[in-house]
Design an enzyme around this catalytic site. Structure first.
Site, PDB file in Angstrom:
ATOM      1  N   ASP A  87      35.862   4.040  42.905  1.00  0.00           N
ATOM      2  CA  ASP A  87      36.841   4.342  41.969  1.00  0.00           C
ATOM      3  C   ASP A  87      36.131   5.713  41.305  1.00  0.00           C
ATOM      4  O   ASP A  87      35.015   6.051  41.591  1.00  0.00           O
ATOM      5  CB  ASP A  87      36.882   3.403  40.599  1.00  0.00           C
ATOM      6  N   ASP A 122      41.973  10.354  38.637  1.00  0.00           N
ATOM      7  CA  ASP A 122      43.327  10.360  37.777  1.00  0.00           C
ATOM      8  C   ASP A 122      43.144  10.420  36.473  1.00  0.00           C
ATOM      9  O   ASP A 122      41.829  10.039  35.793  1.00  0.00           O
ATOM     10  CB  ASP A 122      44.039   9.185  38.363  1.00  0.00           C
ATOM     11  N   CYS A 274      34.353 -27.870  37.420  1.00  0.00           N
ATOM     12  CA  CYS A 274      34.817 -27.083  38.638  1.00  0.00           C
ATOM     13  C   CYS A 274      33.661 -27.709  39.829  1.00  0.00           C
ATOM     14  O   CYS A 274      32.599 -28.147  39.528  1.00  0.00           O
ATOM     15  CB  CYS A 274      34.154 -25.636  38.041  1.00  0.00           C
ATOM     16  N   CYS A 276      32.331 -25.557  42.319  1.00  0.00           N
ATOM     17  CA  CYS A 276      31.789 -24.711  42.887  1.00  0.00           C
ATOM     18  C   CYS A 276      30.334 -24.833  43.107  1.00  0.00           C
ATOM     19  O   CYS A 276      29.610 -25.923  42.241  1.00  0.00           O
ATOM     20  CB  CYS A 276      31.821 -23.172  42.116  1.00  0.00           C
ATOM     21  N   CYS A 279      28.431 -24.950  39.647  1.00  0.00           N
ATOM     22  CA  CYS A 279      28.709 -26.177  38.913  1.00  0.00           C
ATOM     23  C   CYS A 279      28.466 -27.649  39.393  1.00  0.00           C
ATOM     24  O   CYS A 279      28.480 -28.609  38.787  1.00  0.00           O
ATOM     25  CB  CYS A 279      30.341 -26.061  38.400  1.00  0.00           C
TER      26      CYS A 279
END
Lengths: 543, 543
Positions: A87, A122, A274, A276, A279
């Site tokens: 970016d 931009d 969760c 994952c 977790c």
């Protein structure tokens, strides 16, 4: 071709963007890597999170590590062996009001460090600005875009054309139309962040569709700053392909725990919610007691697992042709998302464009909003379009059979026995199924997908009844039936359809409406069969 | 006390069952451990899955490893350091029609191996049997239950009383009523499996409520064979506390992959759609290429992660007071689940019993079915119950303010200025808020939870409008208003409420209905304020 579309559903697609450092499969979420603070190092993103592309900030690199990153190139500098998007510093421009570089310098720098996907500097519209200022950001961004295209010197870099306009939808349209005429490889929609924070998802729907409707549809589209799992499916369904997420790390810094449907403070969690790897190993109470650095690292990992998993689930939904169901399900996680979902009825034509005519799976009626799905609209449009070629005079309306298609049902057999007995009857009759998903289905086409591949809840809702009535009116208008025979499933429809048919009879110049009540198993009784035969023969002679 | 209830929502609860080997926090899912085939060894269940209780089969143990398990005790035999529940062989009875043991032997054996929670050899009703046979299973199970209670010799074992009756709801009721009178520590509902397989979740709702309504509510309830994540929340919300799952391993044997909303064949998956430790490490294509043993192990692990995670999410929803939202969200995953969810409107009184009057979080209106949640019913019941004590003659109806409560809004201030100016006006006026969640809220009570703690989508649905009208009628019937002043939010309500009030005017002996259109920001214009003041003063004098 830079972008190849592999599968579609709604306006979402699974695609492949080719870069010089490898292919990015879309929809893709690019984790934002802050080069000054590697919460999760890029090589770990690749190894443990299967991330195959990242995004970093060229402005920060240029300002802080110019020599090293120019020497090594951005890939070696970040130790990431895959596509890197950079970016431009536009975000810093938005936040700090100015940046310490020029558009030209940033274009040159990105080429110099050998980034794969680059954004010129931009001018983001942001939010809360006047129309005049917003218009200026559009103009200046387009001017800089043109400049960038003239200036760029390498052919193996993909350049991104950002769309501005913010909350001013006409400016978004104009910005997209004009930017879309410039030969960028990827387009990007800017400034949704404020609206996402305000739960104004309806505005996001408007912004994306305004942009997409004015951009070449064969190019990938990036939605800036929209990496929360809650809204990803909606954005994909509307045609966005690439997302970035800094939130996984930023939220972690603030002890915020991302879930598929929202964000909660870690301190509010008692139970692990969760699966994952983080977790599964630690519960929230253990994590909150850790040293800050470790806590942030683990939370960032958890957050990223949740976000990436939503991307994977969206891909799965596209492959299964269940993206509408995915949205309908998601929409029940928050009233604001439900609002945005309800808006989709205004974009049926747009969404229909990308929806395949054939899919693997049955369509599910999950609520009355299902009536807005493109397959229903598509069917209704065809129903109006086509006049039945043998110009039947008698319309026989039958209820949905328990197992579809209707032509395999006992009731259909009962009917066929009567109809096939006389050729003049056969030529005069149209059988059509009253459908709780599609309104009305002529039996001749009911085996075309998805007209027999759908599941609805038991009972009938007001919306379904309205759908049936609308389809009926349109089908009757398009053809010239003189007689309508309703085989009524009274348990389901009561007298609603009988009354309706009697009401519309005159204005449609129908001579007769005849009703037969079916028994509980949806058969015609023996006596009714005789009567039906008589009425059919008489009908053929009279009409 | 064996069972302590810690938190509640709907009829779901977080509780603690005390056993001699430790506490089981409910809702709990006990993985079924087949002693002859340890897909995931019990010590791994404990270490890696945080499972703190398991269930195994006493009949299989007795038949195959009698000596060793009697010698070691079931805990050491299975290498599991926590509560162990043993089932009796009733399942084998159901499947094979007979078992090679007696009720007495099985009771003695379970005591001998020192199990923590035991089931006597009940006679499952199963499905597809006649009413007469079903009744016999009820009778015989109760007879054996009595026998077991007389026979048991240890005080530190919890005994389970299974409820039979299957699809015959009156038998389930009778079975529960009579079993509930026997002093078991835990009750269990049998035979839902067939209905679960048929997606007949509505039947499950009927079975559970039939049983629960006839059982002591302070005892924990086990739902046999219902371990799929899709229906767990529904079962918990209806009052089930304990579940067992053999499916995690059985499905794995058949290469079936459990998701929160269903089950898919592993071969149908291209993308990883889960974050669990297995899926974070391997993608479906890698797993499918593995040797059978490894594949089954990994799939079983994945399946169990998904199931246990749903239990954790249900607990979280109970703690947050969001169990209704949890169900409403789930219900959009399949029409059959939506069917079952819609049925809950028949059980509002039952569900209200367990719903706390105060919660942490706002209520969410997620679809028109939200109107069936117990909080709405509870409010409406109170609205009818209580007559406004100062017997106001004038009812002022105001729209919901953007930020709640209404008494903090500018419109309320405008009204107060007028009303407070004259004591006779003050004494004659009732202000009530037209609410899209609760129908109508007298301003005096709007700060009581949850009357200002709710979120609704924008716009108004037919159901919400109907709710408002019903609440209005009941409130007007209960009181004796002579004049109604509607401050109309025209953008929201159009003329619907104006017409409605004019229609009900005569039969409620209301002298006047006065309407003021609010401006776009929901203020009264200066001129209207003057007019309102006049009409109020005149109203007070006239009424």
């Amino acid at each position: 071709m830079v972008f190849e579309i592999v599968e579609r559903d709604l306006m979402g697609r699974i695609g492949r963007i080719k870069t010089k450092s490898g292919v990015i499969e879309t929809p893709a979420l690019l984790p934002v890597v802050n080069p000054l603070k590697l919460t999760i190092p890029p090589n770990i993103l690749q190894a443990n999170f299967k991330v195959n592309a990242i995004i970093t900030n060229a402005y920060i690199l240029k300002k802080n590590c110019y020599d090293e990153v120019v020497l090594k190139g951005v890939h070696r500098f970040l130790d990431f062996n895959g596509p890197v998007m950079t970016d431009s510093g536009a975000y810093q421009l938005l936040v700090y009001g100015e940046v310490d570089t020029t558009p030209e310098e940033i274009v040159r720098f990105q080429e110099l460090i050998n980034s794969d996907i680059c954004v010129f500097l931009d001018v983001p519209t942001g939010s809360g600005v006047s129309y005049k200022i917003a218009r200026e950001t559009v103009e200046e961004t387009i001017r800089r875009g043109r400049e960038c295209l003239e200036m760029k010197s390498k052919e193996d870099i993909l350049w991104v054309g950002p769309i501005q306009g913010g909350e001013f939808i006409d400016l978004v349209e104009e910005s997209a139309r004009r930017m879309g005429q410039l030969p960028f490889d990827i387009y990007a929609i800017g400034s949704p962040t404020k609206f996402l924070e305000q739960y104004n998802y309806s505005k996001i729907v408007e912004m994306i569709t305004a942009a997409k409707n004015n951009l070449p549809l064969d190019k990938p589209v990036h939605l800036f700053g929209a990496g929360h799992p809650m809204t990803l499916a909606l954005a994909v369904a509307l045609g966005c392909d690439i997302f970035d997420s800094a939130s996984y790390a930023l939220y972690a810094e603030g002890d915020r725990y991302i879930t598929p449907n929202g964000t909660v403070r870690l301190s509010e969690l008692k139970d692990t919610v969760c699966t994952c790897p983080v977790c599964s190993k630690y519960n929230p109470i253990e994590i909150i007691q850790m040293e800050k650095e470790m806590r942030v690292k683990l939370l960032a990992e958890h957050n990223l697992h949740v976000i990436l998993n939503e991307i994977n689930n969206i891909k799965y939904s596209i492959r299964e042709g269940r993206l509408w169901e995915h949205l309908e399900y998601d929409s029940r996680s928050h009233p604001a998302l439900y609002d945005a979902f309800k808006l989709l009825k205004n974009y049926q034509d747009y969404l229909e464009k990308g929806t395949p005519t054939s899919k693997k799976r049955a369509l599910l009626w999950l609520s009355d909003e299902t009536v807005n799905r493109p397959e229903v609209k598509r069917h209704l449009a065809r129903l109006i379009e086509v006049e039945v070629p043998w110009r039947p005079k008698i319309l026989i309306l039958v209820p949905e059979s328990k197992n579809k298609p209707f032509n395999k049902s006992k009731l259909h057999n009962q009917l066929l026995n009567i109809i096939l007995a006389r050729e003049d009857v056969l030529k005069s009759v149209q059988i059509a199924v009253l459908s709780k998903m599609f309104g009305l289905i002529p039996v001749e086409i009911e085996e075309y997908y998805p007209l027999s591949q759908y599941l609805t809840p038991s009972g009938i809702s007001d919306t379904q009844l309205r759908l049936i009535k609308e389809a009926l009116i349109q089908f009757i208008n398009r053809n010239c039936f003189k007689k309508i025979i309703l085989l009524n499933d009274e348990a389901q429809y009561g007298s609603a359809l009988v009354e309706f048919l009697l009401n519309i009879r005159e204005e449609n110049r129908i001579l007769e409406v005849d009703v037969f009540q079916l028994n509980r198993s949806n058969y015609i009784t023996r006596e009714d069969l005789v009567r039906l035969k008589t009425t059919l023969t008489a009908g053929v002679e009279k009409c």
